[in-house]
Write a protein that holds these residues in place. Sequence first.
Motif, PDB file in Angstrom:
ATOM      1  N   ILE A  85      30.416  13.367 -13.494  1.00  0.00           N
ATOM      2  CA  ILE A  85      31.172  14.470 -13.226  1.00  0.00           C
ATOM      3  C   ILE A  85      30.356  15.724 -13.682  1.00  0.00           C
ATOM      4  CG2 ILE A  85      33.496  15.568 -14.003  1.00  0.00           C
ATOM      5  CD1 ILE A  85      34.420  12.716 -14.368  1.00  0.00           C
ATOM      6  N   ASP A  88      28.241  16.681 -11.113  1.00  0.00           N
ATOM      7  CA  ASP A  88      28.877  16.585  -9.596  1.00  0.00           C
ATOM      8  C   ASP A  88      27.759  15.951  -8.707  1.00  0.00           C
ATOM      9  OD1 ASP A  88      30.474  17.257  -7.668  1.00  0.00           O
ATOM     10  OD2 ASP A  88      29.584  19.167  -7.015  1.00  0.00           O
ATOM     11  N   ARG A 119      35.077  10.769  -5.553  1.00  0.00           N
ATOM     12  CA  ARG A 119      35.685  12.292  -5.060  1.00  0.00           C
ATOM     13  C   ARG A 119      35.072  12.487  -3.752  1.00  0.00           C
ATOM     14  NH1 ARG A 119      31.156  13.787  -8.886  1.00  0.00           N
ATOM     15  NH2 ARG A 119      30.426  11.939  -8.375  1.00  0.00           N
TER      16      ARG A 119
END
Length: 265
Positions: A85, A88, A119
């Motif tokens: 996270i 990214d 994601r």
Amino acid sequence: MLIHAGATLERPPGPKYFAGLRFAELTFTSTLPKRGTLQRWRATAPADFRVALVAPRAVRIGRDGAFRFDDALEAQLAWYVDALIACDADAVIPTGAELSTSMRDRDRLRTWLDRLPRREGRHVIWAPGGLWEAELAAPFAEELGVLRAFDPLEDDAPTGPVGYARLPAVGARQRFGEGLLVDVLDRLVEAELDEVFVAIESARSFQEARTLQTLAGTLEDLARELDDEDEDLDEDDEDLDDEGDDDDDLDDEGDDDDDLDDDDA
């Protein structure tokens, strides 16, 4: 086809790397950086820079074996999720002889993968080794909903719009000269992928990735030139068709004159 060529690195890259490439595969083999450190690095990278984060061994293999959860593995996996996270990043999960093809090991991998964040615009990549030949790995990767990493010089590319290629310098293949990189590019073009990431792991990975990216750019320019030529030819064909229509109109006018001559007679 959009190609993202990059190097496999043991630490996050800096401005010089950003100036030459827009993709990197990160593999932390010893110290695992803190989430804040990775967030600060990500803030320095260009917005369009893509990074893939390889799951370290300690994240995949615990005291009791591969993908068998214990307190230590839970903590390591929590770090990996935070790191994905913070960066990214796409996730790269390599496996070797520690993961058999048994149903038990398949279930363990599936359970482990279910803990990773999914994601939009980011991929989970499984890089199978050991007993996992392509004919076994391909359907299982599809079942898991992940990309299967491949070596374009050794393996057929998986089907689908996006591919993830890994080029390790192993055995007699210790470097990737321009000739070998042209072979890589040819294989990727044959695969007919819309987008592909290529991570090169070698002593000269940065230079070799830049060469591959340059070759890919040359190929894209050539493809655009050919497309422009095809459009010009199509326009020429349309002009010829229009001229043909004008000739038909003249022929029709000639027929009308013949009709007038017949009336005068």
